[in-house]
Design a protein around this motif. Structure first.
Motif, PDB file in Angstrom:
ATOM      1  N   ARG A 150      15.036  47.723   6.833  1.00 23.00           N
ATOM      2  CA  ARG A 150      15.741  48.400   7.574  1.00 23.00           C
ATOM      3  C   ARG A 150      15.396  48.914   8.874  1.00 23.00           C
ATOM      4  N   ASP A 151      14.133  49.190   8.883  1.00 25.88           N
ATOM      5  CA  ASP A 151      13.669  49.653  10.249  1.00 25.88           C
ATOM      6  C   ASP A 151      13.254  48.482  11.184  1.00 25.88           C
ATOM      7  N   HIS A 152      13.156  47.125  10.768  1.00 24.86           N
ATOM      8  CA  HIS A 152      12.780  45.837  11.476  1.00 24.86           C
ATOM      9  C   HIS A 152      11.472  46.108  11.804  1.00 24.86           C
ATOM     10  N   GLU A 153      10.650  46.654  10.965  1.00 23.29           N
ATOM     11  CA  GLU A 153       9.069  46.558  11.034  1.00 23.29           C
ATOM     12  C   GLU A 153       8.346  45.430  10.271  1.00 23.29           C
ATOM     13  N   ARG A 154       7.451  44.769  11.347  1.00 21.11           N
ATOM     14  CA  ARG A 154       6.529  43.820  10.945  1.00 21.11           C
ATOM     15  C   ARG A 154       5.571  44.306   9.714  1.00 21.11           C
ATOM     16  N   ILE A 155       5.344  43.469   8.753  1.00 19.76           N
ATOM     17  CA  ILE A 155       4.396  43.820   7.518  1.00 19.76           C
ATOM     18  C   ILE A 155       3.450  42.700   7.383  1.00 19.76           C
ATOM     19  N   ARG A 156       2.393  42.972   6.798  1.00 20.29           N
ATOM     20  CA  ARG A 156       1.246  41.868   6.444  1.00 20.29           C
ATOM     21  C   ARG A 156       1.002  42.067   4.836  1.00 20.29           C
ATOM     22  N   ALA A 165      -3.035  29.301  -4.872  1.00 16.93           N
ATOM     23  CA  ALA A 165      -3.659  29.643  -3.793  1.00 16.93           C
ATOM     24  C   ALA A 165      -3.034  30.932  -3.207  1.00 16.93           C
ATOM     25  N   GLU A 166      -4.040  31.677  -2.593  1.00 17.77           N
ATOM     26  CA  GLU A 166      -3.760  33.047  -1.947  1.00 17.77           C
ATOM     27  C   GLU A 166      -3.804  32.938  -0.267  1.00 17.77           C
ATOM     28  N   THR A 167      -2.677  33.536   0.269  1.00 19.01           N
ATOM     29  CA  THR A 167      -2.785  33.336   1.924  1.00 19.01           C
ATOM     30  C   THR A 167      -2.542  34.817   2.248  1.00 19.01           C
ATOM     31  N   ASN A 168      -2.853  35.125   3.328  1.00 18.76           N
ATOM     32  CA  ASN A 168      -2.319  36.406   3.959  1.00 18.76           C
ATOM     33  C   ASN A 168      -1.305  35.932   5.172  1.00 18.76           C
ATOM     34  N   ARG A 169      -0.121  36.923   5.023  1.00 16.96           N
ATOM     35  CA  ARG A 169       1.066  36.637   5.730  1.00 16.96           C
ATOM     36  C   ARG A 169       1.205  38.039   6.838  1.00 16.96           C
ATOM     37  N   VAL A 170       1.749  37.448   7.918  1.00 17.58           N
ATOM     38  CA  VAL A 170       2.625  38.564   8.924  1.00 17.58           C
ATOM     39  C   VAL A 170       4.009  37.942   9.048  1.00 17.58           C
ATOM     40  N   VAL A 171       4.999  38.906   8.533  1.00 23.13           N
ATOM     41  CA  VAL A 171       6.326  38.396   8.516  1.00 23.13           C
ATOM     42  C   VAL A 171       7.103  39.621   9.230  1.00 23.13           C
ATOM     43  N   GLU A 172       8.463  39.330   9.656  1.00 23.58           N
ATOM     44  CA  GLU A 172       9.421  40.156  10.026  1.00 23.58           C
ATOM     45  C   GLU A 172      10.491  40.145   8.874  1.00 23.58           C
ATOM     46  N   PRO A 173      10.409  41.235   8.112  1.00 19.80           N
ATOM     47  CA  PRO A 173      11.376  41.313   6.951  1.00 19.80           C
ATOM     48  C   PRO A 173      12.938  41.398   7.086  1.00 19.80           C
ATOM     49  N   HIS A 174      13.681  40.617   6.314  1.00 23.03           N
ATOM     50  CA  HIS A 174      15.008  40.759   6.829  1.00 23.03           C
ATOM     51  C   HIS A 174      15.825  41.568   5.610  1.00 23.03           C
ATOM     52  N   THR A 209       2.747  47.630   9.619  1.00 27.28           N
ATOM     53  CA  THR A 209       2.222  47.487  11.055  1.00 27.28           C
ATOM     54  C   THR A 209       2.652  48.398  12.055  1.00 27.28           C
ATOM     55  N   ARG A 210       3.616  49.132  11.880  1.00 26.01           N
ATOM     56  CA  ARG A 210       4.428  49.885  12.821  1.00 26.01           C
ATOM     57  C   ARG A 210       4.814  49.334  14.188  1.00 26.01           C
ATOM     58  N   VAL A 211       4.605  47.939  14.142  1.00 28.60           N
ATOM     59  CA  VAL A 211       5.287  47.110  15.271  1.00 28.60           C
ATOM     60  C   VAL A 211       6.632  46.813  14.816  1.00 28.60           C
ATOM     61  N   HIS A 212       7.498  47.030  15.667  1.00 28.83           N
ATOM     62  CA  HIS A 212       9.121  46.772  15.448  1.00 28.83           C
ATOM     63  C   HIS A 212       9.301  45.558  16.236  1.00 28.83           C
ATOM     64  N   PHE A 213      10.427  44.879  15.518  1.00 27.12           N
ATOM     65  CA  PHE A 213      11.099  43.599  16.185  1.00 27.12           C
ATOM     66  C   PHE A 213      12.424  43.519  16.415  1.00 27.12           C
ATOM     67  N   GLU A 214      12.954  42.741  17.302  1.00 27.34           N
ATOM     68  CA  GLU A 214      14.284  42.359  17.446  1.00 27.34           C
ATOM     69  C   GLU A 214      14.694  41.463  16.295  1.00 27.34           C
ATOM     70  N   PRO A 215      15.746  41.772  15.471  1.00 28.07           N
ATOM     71  CA  PRO A 215      16.136  40.793  14.163  1.00 28.07           C
ATOM     72  C   PRO A 215      16.621  39.502  14.826  1.00 28.07           C
ATOM     73  N   ARG A 216      16.270  38.535  13.935  1.00 23.88           N
ATOM     74  CA  ARG A 216      16.730  37.147  14.427  1.00 23.88           C
ATOM     75  C   ARG A 216      17.788  36.850  13.792  1.00 23.88           C
ATOM     76  N   GLU A 217      18.458  35.727  13.714  1.00 24.80           N
ATOM     77  CA  GLU A 217      19.471  35.377  13.082  1.00 24.80           C
ATOM     78  C   GLU A 217      19.193  34.470  12.106  1.00 24.80           C
ATOM     79  N   LEU A 218      19.630  34.968  10.779  1.00 25.11           N
ATOM     80  CA  LEU A 218      19.278  34.280   9.710  1.00 25.11           C
ATOM     81  C   LEU A 218      19.934  32.733   9.570  1.00 25.11           C
TER      82      LEU A 218
END
Length: 322
Positions: A150-156, A165-174, A209-218
């Motif tokens: 809802r808030d367009h906040e990046r998360i890890r 296999a385990e990986t660490n991700r940084v994403v912009e949730p939609h 992360t408290r870092v906000h982003f501009e939503p991308r087009e799905l």
């Protein structure tokens, strides 16, 4: 007194169905003066509703979350929807979902009018939800993910793939989507520079992360469609090319719509290449049994798949040997 109570309930209903109301508009809707409106607003505040008043041209009244849960005012249709939603929530793989929804539902249905409760029971009896697969999902985690969407906040987070296999991700949730008996997070993966879906039950170590982003087009009409496309793509994880000693026209005549994707073999117009794919090697091998005995063919595939085919063929020969 009854008229005042009825008007106060109507005021609450208006505040719950609109982001913000101008005082003059609310007073007109209720058929009272703005002075009477202010008294009704105070009554709601005394009942625990946090009604905020803002001055100025853009001002008005709005309902905000407070420190405790006040009573809710629902229409009959809203009450039915909420009750059905609670019953379904118990089956969606939430941690303690069954217990939590049962206690909430017991409290909720206790105050439902008989006619509304009858509608709820009739609907619930006709609904057969799918059993969730995978591990349980924390309700708190779903809430955190929903807020990040809802808030367009990046998360890890850390993610464990199907292979372990385990990986660490940084994403912009939609979006969050329920599909194929699981919860999925639709997001833009910054490390992969592409859109991805992640099963929520395989996600750990969530960090906002408290870092906000501009939503991308799905790249799909909606999130549910995107999840289904990805699921279908993943489901066909094993691929092979079947080289058939038959013309494409004859093969199409024999197989109809199952011949979709088949093509003429380069340099050999009397031969056909038929690409096949399936979720499991067993399913893919079973596809070959539909080829008529009169048509000779060979298979091109990854060594692992070819070895599995040889082993299957050997077991079948042993099984039917006298």
């Amino acid at each position: 007194m009854a008229e005042t109570t009825s008007r106060t309930l109507e005021l609450l209903n208006l505040l719950q169905t609109h982001r913000q109301w101008a005082g003059s508009e609310l007073a007109e809707r209720l058929g009272v003066t703005e002075r009477t409106l202010r008294r009704d607003i105070e009554r709601l505040r005394e009942l625990g509703y946090r009604v905020v008043a803002a001055r100025g041209v853009q001002g008005g009244y709005r309902l905000e979350a407070g420190s405790q849960l006040p009573p809710l005012l629902l229409s009959n249709d809203e009450a039915v929807t909420m009750a059905i939603g609670l019953r379904l929530a118990a089956t969606q793989g939430l941690v303690d979902g069954a217990l939590t929804t049962q206690t909430a539902l017991a409290k909720f249905e206790q105050v439902l009018p008989a006619a509304v409760r009858e509608r709820v029971n009739a609907l619930a009896a006709s609904i057969t939800p799918e059993t969730p697969r995978g591990g349980p999902v924390e309700g708190e985690l779903l809430g955190q993910l929903a807020l990040a969407c809802r808030d367009h906040e990046r998360i890890r987070f850390a993610y464990v793939a199907a292979g372990g296999a385990e990986t660490n991700r940084v994403v912009e949730p939609h979006s969050l989507v329920t599909a194929r008996r699981s919860w999925f997070l639709v997001c833009f993966d910054l490390q992969r520079d592409d859109w991805r879906t992640f099963r929520v039950d395989r996600l750990t170590n969530f960090f906002a992360t408290r870092v906000h982003f501009e939503p991308r087009e799905l790249p799909a009409p909606d999130a549910a469609t995107f999840v289904e496309r990805n699921a279908q793509s993943f489901a066909r994880r094993y691929h092979a090319d079947v080289l058939l000693q038959v013309s494409l026209a004859r093969f199409t005549e024999l197989f109809g719509h199952w011949a979709t994707g088949a093509r003429v073999d380069s340099g050999r117009p009397t031969h056909t290449i038929w690409p096949i794919a399936a979720e499991t090697m067993e399913t893919l091998v079973s596809t070959l049994t539909w080829i008529p005995p009169s048509i000779r063919y060979t298979v091109r595939a990854e060594p692992e798949l070819l070895e599995f085919m040889r082993g299957t063929a050997h077991r079948v020969v042993e099984a039917v040997a006298e």
